[in-house]
Design a protein around this motif. Structure first.
Motif: not given
Length: 515
Positions: A50-55, A127-137
């Motif tokens: 229930q948020s107006p912004i998601a990325t 990713d499959v190797n555990g490297y953080p590539l980004g975010t879902l927020c």
């Protein structure tokens, strides 16, 4: 083991960042075109939290690039000015209900000012190797808490983003393997030992069939997946390996590949050794060996887990759609009578007025109010009053056509929209309703209603129809109740010049109703 401190820690962090950026760039996601899979996850995150912004964002060395965004106008932001920068290296979600109260974000421009963002919840995606590539927020413009259930949903949707990243990485790997296999096919076939060693160490299933569809080679991945030795299927056709219908399907697909010259991508399903099914993304291509013999090579990625996660996501989407539909229905329906409520009535009113305006067809409206209903509630009680209103709504539905719209506006007040109905026809119907209600037996015995009727004309808006019908209803009340008043304008009603076209017999009174 001693802790890594000082320059060693800085060097370790720097090397990790270099490897992370290399993994990110290898996916090809940065500055890529919009993709429906990421947009679906982002839309679902915004709706369920229930948020107006998601990325969905991927974080380069100096910028945060938005792969999919809702409620945002920019494509990227400086990394140091982004909250996602803090989320990236966390294993746990970053949840802040009031960003302005958190000193970490005091200098971030998007948080400053009354119009800035106030609440944030995000998870890193790897990713499959555990490297953080980004975010879902998700982001809100007002201070607000996020429930544990909402955070769990965000984590689940973050895993769905990771599924898409994994698929992208595996496709890149397959493309590289395919290009390598195509370029080295003749050389590999001339050295069977080297070829087998290479393929047996491949993480994907690989096989070769001849023109007759018989298995000439398969690697260790195939053998381990289907619990066979590396010789059990050699020389066998699809019909000797698989059920008949499935074998027919595989053979038809293979013949189509052999008739072409390039790579063909297909999705396939095979029975699993212990029940259920396995799902594969297969890449097939024909080739000719040094002796001029035609073969078909296949490389297949096991995407069973991704399929299951997609099915879970689809189930969540279906449940959400059903829940949303039920909520929409509830917002326009009166719980007591099942009729449209005031909000539902307003929608019908807008549609009816718009239709009448376009088609120049007649439209009328009536407002109905139960006489002395407060006295009934006081004497018989609210539960009995509710039961009588429910019964009245049932009777009203029997007196109008299927094309008319009966609504309960609140309390004891009802409204009826009458498409393709002239003032004369509406007046006759109102008189019949008034008469029929006064003659009811049983629960409604002794009940009477007052009705205000008005016809639509091109200069009248929906609100004007309501005002005139309501004014006509009040005049019917003032004139003694249990009657119908036709009103054509507010001025005529206020000046008391509008004639009373019909006054019904008023012998039914409160004493009869409540006796």
């Amino acid at each position: 083991m001693p802790a890594i401190r000082g320059s060693q820690a800085a060097l370790t962090q720097q090397l990790f960042e270099v490897a992370r950026l290399r993994a990110l760039h290898a996916t090809g996601l940065l500055d890529s075109e919009p993709e429906e899979a990421f947009d679906d996850i982002r839309r679902l995150a915004a709706k369920m939290l229930q948020s107006p912004i998601a990325t969905v964002a991927f974080i380069d060395d100096a910028r945060v690039w938005l792969k999919s965004a809702e409620g945002m106008t920019c494509a990227s932001t400086p990394r140091k000015e982004s909250i996602c920068h803090y989320t990236l290296l966390q294993r746990t979600p970053l949840v802040v209900s009031d960003l302005t109260a958190d000193e970490r974000f005091a200098n971030i421009p998007s948080v400053q000012g009354e119009s800035g963002i106030k609440a944030y919840a995000g998870v890193s995606v790897r990713d499959v190797n555990g490297y953080p590539l980004g975010t879902l927020c998700v982001v809100d413009l007002v201070e607000r808490p996020f429930t544990e259930e909402q955070v769990e949903i965000l984590k689940m949707l973050g895993r769905q983003v990771e599924v898409q990243i994994a698929l992208r990485q595996r496709i890149v790997q397959v493309d590289e393997l395919t290009r390598t296999a195509d370029a080295l096919a003749k050389d590999l076939l001339s050295s069977n030992e080297r070829f087998c060693a290479f393929m047996d160490h491949s993480p994907v299933a690989a096989y070769i069939k001849d023109q007759d569809g018989r298995m000439r080679f398969y690697n260790r991945k195939v053998a381990e997946t289907f619990c066979i030795t590396q010789h059990d299927w050699l020389g066998k056709s699809d019909h000797e390996i698989w059920p008949s219908e499935l074998a027919d399907e595989y053979r038809a697909a293979d013949l189509a590949v052999l008739a072409q010259t390039g790579l063909v991508e297909v999705e396939e399903r095979t029975p699993a050794p212990h029940g259920s099914h396995l799902y594969w993304k297969s890449y097939k291509f024909p080739f000719t060996d040094a002796n001029g013999q035609r073969f078909l090579a296949g490389i297949a990625i096991d995407v069973t887990r991704e399929k299951c996660r997609e099915a879970e996501l689809e189930t969540v989407k279906e449940e959400l759609a059903a829940r949303s539909a039920e909520l929409r229905r509830m917002t326009v329906t009166d719980a007591l009578t099942g009729l449209p409520n005031r909000r539902g009535f307003n929608r019908w009113l807008d549609q009816c007025v718009s239709s009448a305006s376009r088609s120049n067809r007649p439209l009328s409206m009536m407002m109905i109010d139960v006489d002395h209903f407060s006295v009934i509630n006081d004497i018989k009680g609210h539960l009995a009053g509710d039961a009588m209103l429910a019964e009245l709504s049932r009777v009203l539905l029997t007196l109008v056509s299927p094309f008319d719209h009966v609504s309960r506006l609140g309390g004891e007040e009802f409204a009826i929209l009458l498409p393709d109905t002239t003032a004369k026809e509406a007046l006759a119907l109102a008189e019949n309703i008034c008469r029929t209600i006064s003659q009811q037996s049983g629960m409604l015995q002794g009940m009477t209603v007052s009705i205000g009727v008005t016809p639509w004309t091109p200069e009248k808006s929906g609100n004007m129809l309501i005002e005139i019908a309501d004014a006509s209803l009040h005049r019917a009340k003032r004139s003694g109740r249990n009657q119908v008043i036709l009103g054509t304008s507010l001025e005529a009603l206020r000046s008391d010049l509008s004639p009373i076209p019909s006054v019904l017999d008023q012998t039914a009174g409160v004493d009869t109703f409540i006796g």
